[in-house]
Write a protein that holds these residues in place. Sequence first.
Motif, PDB file in Angstrom:
ATOM      1  N   ARG A 144       0.561  -1.195  -0.273  1.00  0.00           N
ATOM      2  CA  ARG A 144       0.259   0.310  -0.422  1.00  0.00           C
ATOM      3  C   ARG A 144       1.040   1.480   0.189  1.00  0.00           C
ATOM      4  N   LYS A 145       0.157   2.206  -0.367  1.00  0.00           N
ATOM      5  CA  LYS A 145       1.130   3.818  -0.436  1.00  0.00           C
ATOM      6  C   LYS A 145       0.869   4.327   0.681  1.00  0.00           C
ATOM      7  N   ALA A 146       2.489   4.437   1.180  1.00  0.00           N
ATOM      8  CA  ALA A 146       2.650   5.159   3.114  1.00  0.00           C
ATOM      9  C   ALA A 146       1.289   6.514   2.733  1.00  0.00           C
ATOM     10  N   SER A 147       1.867   6.921   1.733  1.00  0.00           N
ATOM     11  CA  SER A 147       0.409   8.050   1.874  1.00  0.00           C
ATOM     12  C   SER A 147      -1.154   7.617   2.446  1.00  0.00           C
ATOM     13  N   ASP A 148      -1.388   6.741   1.940  1.00  0.00           N
ATOM     14  CA  ASP A 148      -2.455   6.243   2.375  1.00  0.00           C
ATOM     15  C   ASP A 148      -3.349   5.847   3.304  1.00  0.00           C
ATOM     16  N   LEU A 149      -2.027   5.297   4.283  1.00  0.00           N
ATOM     17  CA  LEU A 149      -1.930   4.464   5.641  1.00  0.00           C
ATOM     18  C   LEU A 149      -1.503   6.345   6.062  1.00  0.00           C
ATOM     19  N   GLN A 150      -1.533   7.678   5.887  1.00  0.00           N
ATOM     20  CA  GLN A 150      -0.687   8.450   6.427  1.00  0.00           C
ATOM     21  C   GLN A 150       0.441   8.483   7.367  1.00  0.00           C
ATOM     22  N   MET A 151       1.603   7.441   6.840  1.00  0.00           N
ATOM     23  CA  MET A 151       2.733   7.127   7.104  1.00  0.00           C
ATOM     24  C   MET A 151       3.809   7.778   6.528  1.00  0.00           C
ATOM     25  N   SER A 152       5.202   8.089   6.786  1.00  0.00           N
ATOM     26  CA  SER A 152       5.973   9.030   6.426  1.00  0.00           C
ATOM     27  C   SER A 152       6.904   8.197   6.221  1.00  0.00           C
ATOM     28  N   GLY A 153       8.133   8.239   5.007  1.00  0.00           N
ATOM     29  CA  GLY A 153       8.749   7.321   5.256  1.00  0.00           C
ATOM     30  C   GLY A 153       9.314   6.382   4.092  1.00  0.00           C
ATOM     31  N   ALA A 154       9.274   5.455   3.644  1.00  0.00           N
ATOM     32  CA  ALA A 154       8.718   4.792   2.656  1.00  0.00           C
ATOM     33  C   ALA A 154       8.388   4.925   2.199  1.00  0.00           C
ATOM     34  N   SER A 155       7.811   5.236   0.092  1.00  0.00           N
ATOM     35  CA  SER A 155       6.534   5.761  -0.254  1.00  0.00           C
ATOM     36  C   SER A 155       5.791   4.068  -0.565  1.00  0.00           C
ATOM     37  N   ILE A 156       6.083   2.653  -0.091  1.00  0.00           N
ATOM     38  CA  ILE A 156       5.290   1.551  -0.238  1.00  0.00           C
ATOM     39  C   ILE A 156       5.022   0.537   1.220  1.00  0.00           C
ATOM     40  N   VAL A 157       4.599   0.813   1.541  1.00  0.00           N
ATOM     41  CA  VAL A 157       4.375  -0.003   3.199  1.00  0.00           C
ATOM     42  C   VAL A 157       3.754  -1.655   2.662  1.00  0.00           C
ATOM     43  N   SER A 158       4.368  -2.884   3.108  1.00  0.00           N
ATOM     44  CA  SER A 158       4.696  -3.699   2.272  1.00  0.00           C
ATOM     45  C   SER A 158       4.356  -4.603   3.923  1.00  0.00           C
ATOM     46  N   GLU A 159       3.405  -6.270   3.596  1.00  0.00           N
ATOM     47  CA  GLU A 159       2.831  -6.542   4.522  1.00  0.00           C
ATOM     48  C   GLU A 159       3.313  -7.877   3.425  1.00  0.00           C
ATOM     49  N   ASN A 160       4.481  -8.848   3.996  1.00  0.00           N
ATOM     50  CA  ASN A 160       4.585  -9.968   3.618  1.00  0.00           C
ATOM     51  C   ASN A 160       4.884 -11.088   4.920  1.00  0.00           C
ATOM     52  N   LEU A 161       3.670 -12.381   3.935  1.00  0.00           N
ATOM     53  CA  LEU A 161       3.878 -13.699   4.286  1.00  0.00           C
ATOM     54  C   LEU A 161       5.077 -14.615   3.531  1.00  0.00           C
ATOM     55  N   HIS A 162       6.229 -15.370   4.202  1.00  0.00           N
ATOM     56  CA  HIS A 162       6.630 -15.720   3.457  1.00  0.00           C
ATOM     57  C   HIS A 162       7.179 -17.435   4.415  1.00  0.00           C
ATOM     58  N   GLN A 163       6.638 -18.404   3.193  1.00  0.00           N
ATOM     59  CA  GLN A 163       6.558 -19.597   3.893  1.00  0.00           C
ATOM     60  C   GLN A 163       6.832 -20.926   3.760  1.00  0.00           C
ATOM     61  N   ARG A 164       7.451 -21.438   4.119  1.00  0.00           N
ATOM     62  CA  ARG A 164       7.530 -23.174   2.927  1.00  0.00           C
ATOM     63  C   ARG A 164       7.194 -24.063   3.862  1.00  0.00           C
ATOM     64  N   ARG A 165       6.235 -24.399   3.627  1.00  0.00           N
ATOM     65  CA  ARG A 165       6.240 -26.379   3.786  1.00  0.00           C
ATOM     66  C   ARG A 165       6.009 -27.708   3.394  1.00  0.00           C
ATOM     67  N   PRO A 166       5.792 -28.676   4.015  1.00  0.00           N
ATOM     68  CA  PRO A 166       5.188 -29.832   2.957  1.00  0.00           C
ATOM     69  C   PRO A 166       4.403 -29.554   3.180  1.00  0.00           C
ATOM     70  N   LEU A 167       2.929 -30.385   2.864  1.00  0.00           N
ATOM     71  CA  LEU A 167       1.812 -30.431   2.265  1.00  0.00           C
ATOM     72  C   LEU A 167       1.521 -32.071   0.903  1.00  0.00           C
ATOM     73  N   ARG A 168      -0.297 -32.047   2.085  1.00  0.00           N
ATOM     74  CA  ARG A 168      -0.798 -33.522   1.022  1.00  0.00           C
ATOM     75  C   ARG A 168      -1.430 -33.300   0.304  1.00  0.00           C
ATOM     76  N   LEU A 169      -2.031 -34.007  -0.791  1.00  0.00           N
ATOM     77  CA  LEU A 169      -2.191 -33.714  -1.840  1.00  0.00           C
ATOM     78  C   LEU A 169      -3.564 -33.553  -1.694  1.00  0.00           C
ATOM     79  N   ASN A 170      -4.534 -32.684  -2.035  1.00  0.00           N
ATOM     80  CA  ASN A 170      -6.149 -33.232  -1.612  1.00  0.00           C
ATOM     81  C   ASN A 170      -6.197 -32.864  -0.171  1.00  0.00           C
TER      82      ASN A 170
END
Length: 188
Positions: A144-170
């Motif tokens: 999101r744009k930092a200005s939309d969140l009324q935040m200063s500093g960076a121009s973009i504010v990011s949230e990041n979901l980063h994961q690796r995990r085993p899984l089963r089919l279906n």
Amino acid sequence: MKHLYKKLSLLVLATLVSTMTMAQSADEYLVEVVFFGQPSASLVMGTPPDLDWADNAVKLDETARSDVQSIDPTRFRLSQEARKLEQNGYQIYLHQAWTQPLDNDLDVALSKGEADNGIYPIQGLVNLSKDNLMEIAVSFWRNRKASDLQMSGASIVSENLHQRRPLRLNETHYLDHQSLGMLVRVSR
């Protein structure tokens, strides 16, 4: 005799084509992801994506590869779960499904919204691999744009979901983050 030879040739050809089609579809996986925001969660700032985040990936909305194809939403298997999430106050950022081969070196890039200097409001990478166990690796951003969140500093504010995990089919798998979440299902 010539007529019998033609019929046998056609039968062998049909069997060969049928076998190739079955082998091809046996290597095809249906991957579905639902990326969402947790209700009332505080913003948890993460590392923004690099501008070259998808350079080595197959972009699902632009691909010409016949073995990586987006599927019609009528075939989605997590639609009911996505509706339940929305009914409970979760915001669905992206719900997408596609078919792909199992290829450890294949990253599929997804995005939603208009890019601003190469950064999309929602973007992510999915890698389906198998060594001993089938695994999925995801890296998704909500930007999101930092200005939309009324935040200063960076121009973009990011949230990041980063994961690796085993899984089963279906089976449906839940990937958790403080402010984000994801449902993943891989089937044949």
